[in-house]
Design an enzyme around this catalytic site. Sequence first.
Site, mmCIF file in Angstrom:
data_model
loop_
_atom_site.group_PDB
_atom_site.id
_atom_site.type_symbol
_atom_site.label_atom_id
_atom_site.label_comp_id
_atom_site.label_asym_id
_atom_site.label_seq_id
_atom_site.Cartn_x
_atom_site.Cartn_y
_atom_site.Cartn_z
ATOM 1 N N TYR A 34 -10.356 7.443 19.762
ATOM 2 C CA TYR A 34 -11.381 6.885 18.875
ATOM 3 C C TYR A 34 -11.436 5.355 18.897
ATOM 4 C CZ TYR A 34 -12.319 11.605 17.761
ATOM 5 O OH TYR A 34 -12.690 12.932 17.898
ATOM 6 N N GLU B 77 -15.306 3.693 9.562
ATOM 7 C CA GLU B 77 -15.891 4.735 10.394
ATOM 8 C C GLU B 77 -15.710 6.128 9.806
ATOM 9 O OE1 GLU B 77 -14.892 2.600 14.719
ATOM 10 O OE2 GLU B 77 -14.118 4.605 14.260
ATOM 11 N N GLN C 240 0.814 -1.213 0.000
ATOM 12 C CA GLN C 240 0.000 0.000 0.000
ATOM 13 C C GLN C 240 0.848 1.264 0.000
ATOM 14 O OE1 GLN C 240 -2.636 -0.366 3.387
ATOM 15 N NE2 GLN C 240 -3.689 -2.144 2.538
ATOM 16 N N HIS D 13 -1.255 0.337 5.713
ATOM 17 C CA HIS D 13 -1.834 1.274 6.687
ATOM 18 C C HIS D 13 -0.898 2.458 6.957
ATOM 19 C CE1 HIS D 13 -4.826 -1.912 8.448
ATOM 20 N NE2 HIS D 13 -4.771 -1.918 7.123
ATOM 21 N N TYR E 269 -10.038 -10.306 9.464
ATOM 22 C CA TYR E 269 -10.310 -10.845 8.132
ATOM 23 C C TYR E 269 -10.614 -12.344 8.174
ATOM 24 C CZ TYR E 269 -8.672 -6.328 6.516
ATOM 25 O OH TYR E 269 -8.530 -4.975 6.315
#
Length: 377
Positions: free
Chosen positions: A259, A249, A93, A155, A270
């Site tokens: 949070y 979210e 990513q 991430h 997963y």
Amino acid sequence: MKNHSVSLLIASTLVFAASCAPAAKTQAPAAATAQTIKVTEIASGLGFPWGAAILPDGSILVTERDGRLRVIRDGKLVEAPITGVPAVLNDGQGGLFDVALHPDFATNGLVYLSFAKGTKSSNHTAVVRGKFDGKALTNVEPVFDAVPERETQAHFGGRLLFMPDKTLIVTLGDGYKYRDKAQDLSSDLGKIVRITDTGAPAPGNPFEGQSGKRPEIYSYGHRNVQGIARDPVSGTLYAHEHGPKGGDEVNVIQPGKNYGWPVITYGVDYSGAPISMENKRDGMEQPLVYWVPSIAPSSMVFYTGSLFPQWKGDLLVTALAGQQIRRIDLENGTVKAQETLLTEREERYRAIIQAPDGSLIALTDDPEGKVLRLSPN
């Protein structure tokens, strides 16, 4: 480049508030009447375009995840990439992420880039800035380097947003297998940070001067934040993050708030195994909206234009797995309904920004990615 327009009648989709606003138990009212949207392809053939910014002359800067910065000028994609972009970790990513203009760009020419920096075994999210002369970035200098290093290529977060006081919000991810670090205030992983335009921790941050807590942290307990937007009237700051399997979210971001990730979540691993047995806990914030199953939200804009008057004051969220743009109909900060847009095109949407004329610029997530302009038909 091939330009073409197609008119799409977008059908609105009602979503039960129980699936988007945890406190609500009744069905949300109907979304606004379906809007006829004109989709104009203004560029194509970009390698996984990730972020975009509109220059004062109307040109558009676009990042490609593999490390190129491109410009669309006079309605055409300039073939030669912008030079001066630092080397990026283009793996998993990782890659070149967002682009943002300094609030005083008209006088200082400063462009900010976020990207994955380092190697497969030691990397982090970084931000640099350089002066843009139309063809190159010069005097490129570091602005921010997240700590600590990680050995995963997932991430990273990476969205950028300048605030009215010219401080810069940088969204970060938890590094995937480092998810417990999202609760660790000595780490930038799983945080939203607020810095000055030169990279120092912004004055007035919630953990300023507190031992063992990083002074750049603005909020924490996040998984992978890739959407950030601000209501210019109320000042409300919104962010969205990828959930695991379910549990994406949208949150109202307040300084110093927790949070919850990974202590509370509406998603599961997963494999289907639980990550936490809790989705609420005292001292941890509840989302404004959550999605089960996931839509994989990837960016967000707070719409302030007049071309789509029914959308004014709403959030528009791009989605990857969901292959859609999701409109969150807000009224005084309360979610009234949701509307699903552009699913007919069957494309993954990576980013969305608002143009000065009120139209929207959207990027598709593809090795032959497109830059699309959305306007009323």
